[in-house]
Design an enzyme around this catalytic site. Structure first.
Site, short mmCIF file in Angstrom:
data_model
loop_
_atom_site.label_atom_id
_atom_site.label_comp_id
_atom_site.label_asym_id
_atom_site.label_seq_id
_atom_site.Cartn_x
_atom_site.Cartn_y
_atom_site.Cartn_z
N SER A 110 0.77 -1.40 0.24
CA SER A 110 -0.08 0.04 -0.41
C SER A 110 0.65 1.10 0.49
O SER A 110 2.44 0.93 0.38
CB SER A 110 -0.69 -0.48 0.73
OG SER A 110 -1.23 1.07 1.31
N TYR A 133 -3.62 4.87 -3.75
CA TYR A 133 -4.81 6.26 -4.35
C TYR A 133 -4.80 7.07 -4.83
O TYR A 133 -3.37 7.55 -5.92
CB TYR A 133 -5.17 6.72 -2.81
CG TYR A 133 -5.82 5.31 -1.78
CD1 TYR A 133 -7.23 4.93 -1.66
CD2 TYR A 133 -5.40 4.99 -0.75
CE1 TYR A 133 -7.67 3.73 -0.60
CE2 TYR A 133 -6.28 4.48 0.43
CZ TYR A 133 -6.99 3.49 -0.18
OH TYR A 133 -7.31 2.41 0.56
N THR A 159 -6.93 2.41 -6.24
CA THR A 159 -8.30 1.94 -5.76
C THR A 159 -8.66 2.96 -5.63
O THR A 159 -8.47 4.40 -5.26
CB THR A 159 -7.09 2.23 -4.10
OG1 THR A 159 -6.51 0.29 -4.06
CG2 THR A 159 -8.56 1.65 -3.44
N LYS A 256 -8.80 -1.36 -8.89
CA LYS A 256 -9.66 -1.85 -7.21
C LYS A 256 -10.58 -1.31 -6.87
O LYS A 256 -10.43 -0.25 -6.77
CB LYS A 256 -7.95 -2.08 -6.61
CG LYS A 256 -8.44 -2.60 -5.00
CD LYS A 256 -7.70 -3.11 -4.37
CE LYS A 256 -7.51 -3.34 -3.05
NZ LYS A 256 -8.44 -2.58 -1.66
N HIS A 280 -13.25 -4.04 -0.02
CA HIS A 280 -12.49 -3.21 0.94
C HIS A 280 -12.32 -3.83 2.14
O HIS A 280 -12.01 -3.75 3.10
CB HIS A 280 -12.19 -1.87 0.25
CG HIS A 280 -11.31 -1.11 1.43
ND1 HIS A 280 -10.98 -0.07 0.41
CD2 HIS A 280 -10.58 -0.96 1.87
CE1 HIS A 280 -10.14 0.54 0.35
NE2 HIS A 280 -9.36 0.20 2.36
#
Ligand SMILES: Cc1cc2nc3c(=O)[nH]c(=O)nc-3n(C[C@H](O)[C@H](O)[C@H](O)COP(=O)(O)O)c2cc1C
Length: 401
Positions: A110, A133, A159, A256, A280
């Site tokens: 991440s 993100y 995402t 995602k 999620h």
């Protein structure tokens, strides 16, 4: 192997994790948003799917591997992106990356992580996936992506299911908020978990202090307990951003957090290589359907060339078989890997992946499939007695058995 050897499944690791971690930290990884309906249903939906075994098939030689994006995986599983694994175990992100690499599967880092992407790329031999993100200031996101490219990352995961901060009430109740303030309740909670206090936080204090975000741009980086960044996720994210990213990123691009079949089709039109069907892990929209429920319609809405990956609720190898039967090319695990990490470190994650591998292998044998090539919707009962797809001879689509 210590604690890991006492765990025989994901739930056992969850129990180990609950014992080791302070309540606030355990809840942070374990729980969902609002009434936790999506969380409960993500797991229940997998449990409710029944596989119809076919017998008298030679399953003496079995292969549980698969090919994804032209690479061979030891099983159709990857470790999904989860920020803050380092607060569960000292060096937790690298432990996840090493365990995944040893098991022959990808690890997703991440961007909300505390280990530099360069280090993880080196540990995984370049096989790491980087998840990000998109921030309001797009140029900052694009700079992170350029950094990943320079580090040799080949797979980028964008995402898209978190345009605002989800409502996770338990974090507020536990005082698990940014900036983090130590309250008497938190002090008691931490004191009651000395293995975590000394084994994780104590080691960080002796090694340079509380972990800091290592993959954010300088404008956003800081200690994970610090003030929330003013550079929030972009609520203004649109398909134009996906198109822009497709131009910027020459490698494999995955979106995602897709749940709607038309969104999956639109993603394919934008030239992405894969989608991850996901709620999620039940942490965002509490009224969302279970990801596995949406999988067959999503598979039907896109071409065979688009990789369809599913996550949210996978706890057993049989869940992976169900996902592939319903059209997934691969799956991600989130909480399962975190429980194993928090409960028993890298050996724990290694053991969990080994257990999943054995469960997949055993399930394939029990349903009469020597490999995933033979796994399809004809294995799945939709309701008692109804197949959701063709049987092995291709005839039984939606007929009563
Ligand atoms: C503690 C935690 C942190 C997470 N952080 C991220 C993240 O930073 N980015 C992201 O795309 N997904 C994140 N997720 C979601 C996972 O990638 C994954 O979609 C989800 O955990 C899958 O469901 P499962 O936990 O039931 O396996 C996080 C999940 C957990 C449990």
């Amino acid at each position: 192997m210590g604690a890991a050897s006492r765990a025989y499944n994901t739930d056992d690791f969850r129990t180990l994790a609950r014992r080791r971690l302070p309540r606030g930290v355990f809840d942070f990884i374990d729980r969902g948003s609002e009434d936790e309906t999506a969380l409960a249903e993500s797991v229940a939906a997998f449990r409710s799917i029944k596989l119809l075994p076919r017998h008298l098939n030679d399953v003496s030689q079995r292969d549980i591997g698969c090919t994804l994006f032209g690479r061979r995986l030891a099983m159709p599983v990857a470790i999904g992106p989860t920020g803050a694994a380092d607060i569960l175990w000292f060096g937790g992100e690298l432990a996840l990356a090493r365990a995944a690499t040893k098991a022959g599967i990808p690890f997703t880092l991440s961007t909300s992580s505390t280990t530099p992407v360069e280090q993880v790329a080196e540990t995984t031999g370049g096989a790491v996936w980087l998840q990000t993100y998109l921030w309001e200031r797009r140029e900052l996101s694009h700079a992170v992506i350029a950094r990943a490219k320079a580090a040799g990352v080949q797979t980028l995961v964008l995402t898209v299911d978190t345009p605002v901060i989800p409502n996770r009430e338990f974090n507020a109740r536990n005082g698990f908020v940014n900036p983090f303030r130590v309250t008497p309740r938190i002090t008691l909670d931490i004191m009651a978990h000395p293995r975590w206090l000394f084994g994780v936080m104590g080691r960080y204090m002796l090694n340079g202090g509380i972990p800091r975000y290592a993959n954010y741009p300088p404008e956003m980086s800081g200690a994970i307990t610090g003030k929330p960044s003013r550079l929030a996720n972009a609520a203004s994210i649109t398909w134009e951003d996906v198109a822009k990213l497709r131009d910027l990123w020459p490698g494999i691009l995955i979106v995602k957090g897709i749940l709607a079949p038309d969104d999956a089709a639109t993603a394919e039109k934008h030239g992405v290589d894969g989608v991850i069907v996901s709620t999620h892990g039940g942490r965002n929209l509490d009224s969302a359907p279970a990801a596995i429920q949406m999988l067959p319609a999503i598979r039907a809405a896109v071409s065979k060339q688009l990789a369809v990956i599913v996550d949210s609720g996978i706890r057993r190898g049989s869940d992976v078989v169900k996902a592939v039967a319903l059209g997934a090319d691969a799956t991600l695990i989130g909480k399962a890997a975190l429980y194993a990490l928090a409960g028993a470190g890298e050996p724990g994650v290694g053991r969990l992946l080994g257990l999943l591998r054995d469960e997949i292998d055993r399930t394939l044998a029990l349903v009469g499939c020597p490999s995933f090539a033979a796994v399809g919707p004809g294995l799945v009962l939709q309701q008692a007695g109804t197949l959701v797809g063709p049987g092995r001879d291709g005839t039984a689509f939606r007929e009563a058995v």
